[in-house]
Motif scaffolding. Sequence first.
Motif, PDB file in Angstrom:
ATOM      1  N   GLY A 423       5.764   6.774 -11.451  1.00 45.83           N
ATOM      2  CA  GLY A 423       6.010   5.542 -10.696  1.00 45.83           C
ATOM      3  C   GLY A 423       4.814   4.622 -10.640  1.00 45.83           C
ATOM      4  O   GLY A 423       4.963   3.405 -10.528  1.00 45.83           O
ATOM      5  N   GLY A 424       3.616   5.192 -10.705  1.00 47.79           N
ATOM      6  CA  GLY A 424       2.424   4.355 -10.682  1.00 47.79           C
ATOM      7  C   GLY A 424       2.371   3.471  -9.451  1.00 47.79           C
ATOM      8  O   GLY A 424       2.739   3.879  -8.333  1.00 47.79           O
ATOM      9  N   LEU A 425       1.958   2.233  -9.654  1.00 47.90           N
ATOM     10  CA  LEU A 425       1.793   1.306  -8.531  1.00 47.90           C
ATOM     11  C   LEU A 425       3.116   0.777  -7.982  1.00 47.90           C
ATOM     12  O   LEU A 425       3.114   0.040  -6.996  1.00 47.90           O
ATOM     13  CB  LEU A 425       0.904   0.130  -8.953  1.00 47.90           C
ATOM     14  N   LEU A 426       4.259   1.152  -8.596  1.00 49.60           N
ATOM     15  CA  LEU A 426       5.540   0.787  -8.003  1.00 49.60           C
ATOM     16  C   LEU A 426       5.677   1.385  -6.606  1.00 49.60           C
ATOM     17  O   LEU A 426       6.330   0.804  -5.734  1.00 49.60           O
ATOM     18  CB  LEU A 426       6.698   1.256  -8.876  1.00 49.60           C
ATOM     19  N   HIS A 427       5.068   2.541  -6.391  1.00 51.07           N
ATOM     20  CA  HIS A 427       5.134   3.156  -5.061  1.00 51.07           C
ATOM     21  C   HIS A 427       4.422   2.286  -4.024  1.00 51.07           C
ATOM     22  O   HIS A 427       4.968   1.992  -2.956  1.00 51.07           O
ATOM     23  CB  HIS A 427       4.529   4.553  -5.098  1.00 51.07           C
ATOM     24  N   GLU A 428       3.207   1.872  -4.341  1.00 48.42           N
ATOM     25  CA  GLU A 428       2.475   1.016  -3.406  1.00 48.42           C
ATOM     26  C   GLU A 428       3.162  -0.335  -3.234  1.00 48.42           C
ATOM     27  O   GLU A 428       3.279  -0.857  -2.128  1.00 48.42           O
ATOM     28  CB  GLU A 428       1.038   0.800  -3.901  1.00 48.42           C
ATOM     29  N   ALA A 429       3.640  -0.888  -4.341  1.00 50.44           N
ATOM     30  CA  ALA A 429       4.256  -2.214  -4.293  1.00 50.44           C
ATOM     31  C   ALA A 429       5.509  -2.240  -3.438  1.00 50.44           C
ATOM     32  O   ALA A 429       5.847  -3.272  -2.852  1.00 50.44           O
ATOM     33  CB  ALA A 429       4.593  -2.684  -5.712  1.00 50.44           C
ATOM     34  N   SER A 430       6.204  -1.107  -3.344  1.00 51.22           N
ATOM     35  CA  SER A 430       7.484  -1.082  -2.627  1.00 51.22           C
ATOM     36  C   SER A 430       7.372  -0.596  -1.193  1.00 51.22           C
ATOM     37  O   SER A 430       8.392  -0.444  -0.514  1.00 51.22           O
ATOM     38  CB  SER A 430       8.472  -0.193  -3.384  1.00 51.22           C
ATOM     39  N   VAL A 431       6.174  -0.381  -0.699  1.00 61.45           N
ATOM     40  CA  VAL A 431       6.010   0.096   0.681  1.00 61.45           C
ATOM     41  C   VAL A 431       6.494  -0.924   1.718  1.00 61.45           C
ATOM     42  O   VAL A 431       7.254  -0.583   2.619  1.00 61.45           O
ATOM     43  CB  VAL A 431       4.545   0.505   0.947  1.00 61.45           C
ATOM     44  N   PRO A 432       6.102  -2.205   1.633  1.00 61.54           N
ATOM     45  CA  PRO A 432       6.624  -3.164   2.611  1.00 61.54           C
ATOM     46  C   PRO A 432       8.147  -3.266   2.509  1.00 61.54           C
ATOM     47  O   PRO A 432       8.702  -3.266   1.404  1.00 61.54           O
ATOM     48  CB  PRO A 432       5.947  -4.479   2.211  1.00 61.54           C
ATOM     49  N   GLU A 433       8.804  -3.373   3.639  1.00 60.06           N
ATOM     50  CA  GLU A 433      10.263  -3.472   3.610  1.00 60.06           C
ATOM     51  C   GLU A 433      10.730  -4.698   2.840  1.00 60.06           C
ATOM     52  O   GLU A 433      11.807  -4.702   2.241  1.00 60.06           O
ATOM     53  CB  GLU A 433      10.825  -3.487   5.034  1.00 60.06           C
ATOM     54  N   PRO A 440      14.690   0.925  -6.023  1.00 62.38           N
ATOM     55  CA  PRO A 440      15.693   1.331  -7.022  1.00 62.38           C
ATOM     56  C   PRO A 440      15.192   1.249  -8.457  1.00 62.38           C
ATOM     57  O   PRO A 440      15.626   2.024  -9.315  1.00 62.38           O
ATOM     58  CB  PRO A 440      16.847   0.346  -6.778  1.00 62.38           C
ATOM     59  N   LEU A 441      14.282   0.309  -8.730  1.00 59.98           N
ATOM     60  CA  LEU A 441      13.731   0.206 -10.081  1.00 59.98           C
ATOM     61  C   LEU A 441      12.897   1.432 -10.407  1.00 59.98           C
ATOM     62  O   LEU A 441      13.006   1.994 -11.511  1.00 59.98           O
ATOM     63  CB  LEU A 441      12.877  -1.064 -10.208  1.00 59.98           C
ATOM     64  N   CYS A 442      12.074   1.864  -9.476  1.00 54.51           N
ATOM     65  CA  CYS A 442      11.258   3.065  -9.682  1.00 54.51           C
ATOM     66  C   CYS A 442      12.159   4.278  -9.912  1.00 54.51           C
ATOM     67  O   CYS A 442      11.937   5.080 -10.833  1.00 54.51           O
ATOM     68  CB  CYS A 442      10.352   3.277  -8.472  1.00 54.51           C
ATOM     69  N   LYS A 443      13.196   4.388  -9.104  1.00 54.68           N
ATOM     70  CA  LYS A 443      14.138   5.497  -9.242  1.00 54.68           C
ATOM     71  C   LYS A 443      14.846   5.460 -10.589  1.00 54.68           C
ATOM     72  O   LYS A 443      15.044   6.497 -11.231  1.00 54.68           O
ATOM     73  CB  LYS A 443      15.154   5.438  -8.104  1.00 54.68           C
ATOM     74  N   LYS A 629       1.834  -8.423 -13.511  1.00 50.92           N
ATOM     75  CA  LYS A 629       3.000  -8.185 -12.671  1.00 50.92           C
ATOM     76  C   LYS A 629       3.963  -7.231 -13.376  1.00 50.92           C
ATOM     77  O   LYS A 629       3.734  -6.829 -14.515  1.00 50.92           O
ATOM     78  CB  LYS A 629       3.686  -9.517 -12.361  1.00 50.92           C
ATOM     79  N   ILE A 630       5.048  -6.900 -12.690  1.00 47.60           N
ATOM     80  CA  ILE A 630       6.058  -6.032 -13.282  1.00 47.60           C
ATOM     81  C   ILE A 630       6.572  -6.633 -14.590  1.00 47.60           C
ATOM     82  O   ILE A 630       6.839  -5.918 -15.559  1.00 47.60           O
ATOM     83  CB  ILE A 630       7.198  -5.787 -12.284  1.00 47.60           C
ATOM     84  N   PHE A 631       6.705  -7.945 -14.626  1.00 41.89           N
ATOM     85  CA  PHE A 631       7.111  -8.644 -15.851  1.00 41.89           C
ATOM     86  C   PHE A 631       6.222  -8.229 -17.011  1.00 41.89           C
ATOM     87  O   PHE A 631       6.708  -7.866 -18.097  1.00 41.89           O
ATOM     88  CB  PHE A 631       7.017 -10.152 -15.612  1.00 41.89           C
ATOM     89  N   ASP A 632       4.914  -8.265 -16.819  1.00 40.46           N
ATOM     90  CA  ASP A 632       3.973  -7.956 -17.889  1.00 40.46           C
ATOM     91  C   ASP A 632       4.070  -6.488 -18.306  1.00 40.46           C
ATOM     92  O   ASP A 632       3.954  -6.160 -19.491  1.00 40.46           O
ATOM     93  CB  ASP A 632       2.551  -8.278 -17.434  1.00 40.46           C
ATOM     94  N   ALA A 633       4.284  -5.618 -17.338  1.00 40.70           N
ATOM     95  CA  ALA A 633       4.397  -4.193 -17.651  1.00 40.70           C
ATOM     96  C   ALA A 633       5.575  -3.933 -18.583  1.00 40.70           C
ATOM     97  O   ALA A 633       5.439  -3.267 -19.624  1.00 40.70           O
ATOM     98  CB  ALA A 633       4.555  -3.391 -16.356  1.00 40.70           C
ATOM     99  N   PHE A 634       6.746  -4.466 -18.232  1.00 43.81           N
ATOM    100  CA  PHE A 634       7.939  -4.219 -19.043  1.00 43.81           C
ATOM    101  C   PHE A 634       7.854  -4.894 -20.404  1.00 43.81           C
ATOM    102  O   PHE A 634       8.226  -4.297 -21.421  1.00 43.81           O
ATOM    103  CB  PHE A 634       9.188  -4.686 -18.295  1.00 43.81           C
TER     104      PHE A 634
END
Length: 644
Positions: A423-433, A440-443, A629-634
């Motif tokens: 998951g990498g930084l997706l975990h940190e990025a998704s902490v705020p509600e 769901p993207l990480c999952k 950003k996530i855009f650049d990663a994908f």
Amino acid sequence: MSKLFPHLFTPGKIGSLTLKNRIMKAPQSSGMSNMDGTVSERLVRYYRQQAAGGAGMIIVEYAYVDDIGAKSAHCHLGISNNEHIPGLAWLAENIREQGAVPAIQIEHCGRQKFLGTQPICAPSAIPWPKLWDQYGVQAVPHVLTIEEIQDIVHAFGDAALRAKQAGFELVEIHGAHGYLLTNFFSPTTNHRTDLYGGSLENRMRIYVEIVRDVRKKVGPDFPVTIRLSGTDYEPDGFPIEDTIELAKVLEKEGIDAFHISGGDHHTMIHQVSPMAIDVCHNVWAAEAIKKVVHVPVIASGSITLPEYAEEIIASGKGDFVGLGRPLWADPEWPLKAMEDRPEDIRPCIRCNEGCLERTFFNFKAITCAVNPTISREGELDLKPAAKPRKIAVVGGGPAGMEAARVCKLRGHEVTLFEEKELGGLLHEASVPEFKSDIRPLCKYLITQIEKLGIPVEHKKATAADLAGYDAVICATGSRPILPGVPGIDKPGVMDALEVLNGARKPEGRIAVIGGGLVGTETALHLAEQGMHTTLVEMLPKIMNGVAATDQLAYSERIAKADMEVCTGTRLVSIGDGEITVSDHTGTHTIPADSVIIAIGLKAQDSLYGELCAQGKEAYLVGDAVHPGKIFDAFHTAYRVAWKI
């Protein structure tokens, strides 16, 4: 038939049409037509794939109805003259061949003319603020005369007839989102004193005249729908009560279904909602309209997951759902839901980075942050590798998992190395509600790694570990940058990622240093948890480089939170219980028991450099190329994996 989503996959009727399910592709401008509005081969490829994804109906993006002032954007699809019909017929037939009902939306842009060229036509000389900021007096609309209004009314009818002649089986009138019809309907943009202004009856007059003209020209049995904003969300605009009255009138005029959305381009966060805005954002308006009409209602707006769509249909809030961005993220969203494979749907995260941010003001065709192939159909399709190879992917963040997924689908033997959890930084990025759409993207990504049987080595890969691989994709990410100021090593100093992943817990009065995306989101997250937070940014404003819709949504939240923002302010030093900063007034202190650093990230590319020095075939993707950003990663990951 789906067992998980039974209501979503029952047939439904609109007028004389029967749709195989309750899912429609909502109309969205793509920027892929030819300059003269004719259909391009690229547009056909795009819609052919959208139709193959399993939706019951494809509503082709808005097409301009006249050659005077109706055209809104670059490479905008046209339906203004008969020379558009051959290409439109080609497009409609391609959609039908894939098993979907072809429909098309017709529109006049009114004051929202992204091109910024005159004539800009509207009921009153009130410019769209965004256009005024860009073009000044050039953005002031020409006030339509009654004769010109009648010409536009007839242009809608003629355009609807062309749609029918081209083989589309339904036409949708665009009466929402701040375009011409809502310019008449909203008191914000209509200051007329004649029969087209003032009273609600007058403000809805152009809707009635257009529907009548369309119905007269296409006949009584051809399905005609209309898209309405439940409200424009303007302080002095139109409320849902006005839209309800409009819907009642238009139903009597022969409208076969109402497609309900919300907002305009001035209140864009309510029209193309970012993840900081609640999902299914305008469904409440569809539900309100459905209570007063007897024809079907299409609910739309941020219906990102099939469970949301199922609930809307099952509860009676809408008869159909219109999906826009979710079908860009995954054109096979309907098929996967129908086959009870929701875990395989690549979810839209409502970042607006690949779609909204690229199109209207940057004059590019659409794409998607999580799906690099949208608008590149036939160009970036996955094909089996000419020679399967043994590939190592180092790093289990979004870039690494996407690279591993694509390589495996192409037939390579893939091993994924990740020291921690996937998951990498997706975990940190998704902490705020307000960033929960990322969960769901990480999952999804982790599920794909598991389903494809890609082995994961939970260790920090070294060059020696990678010696036996034909090629290595380095998705080694980035690490926080710390400023070289006195006091940076004090115990109350931490970086934003440590806070978000729970490794460190700030206490007392908090100062967040850095007002970019990570800093702003971290400060806002803490402030909304009841912590007094001060955000310090050395540039004149915060959120530089952040998507416009996020800026709007975050600004509204910041105004309500216990949060101070100091711009044009530079950190000088960190003391005990305070920080020293400098701004245009001089040097002063800010109380701070905890100091959170969020001034940026630095690429971790040392392993890549070591591999290259050894002559190893290696590639960089994601943050290891440049923190982004996530855009650049994908996009970096997909392209590298696509060509190996």
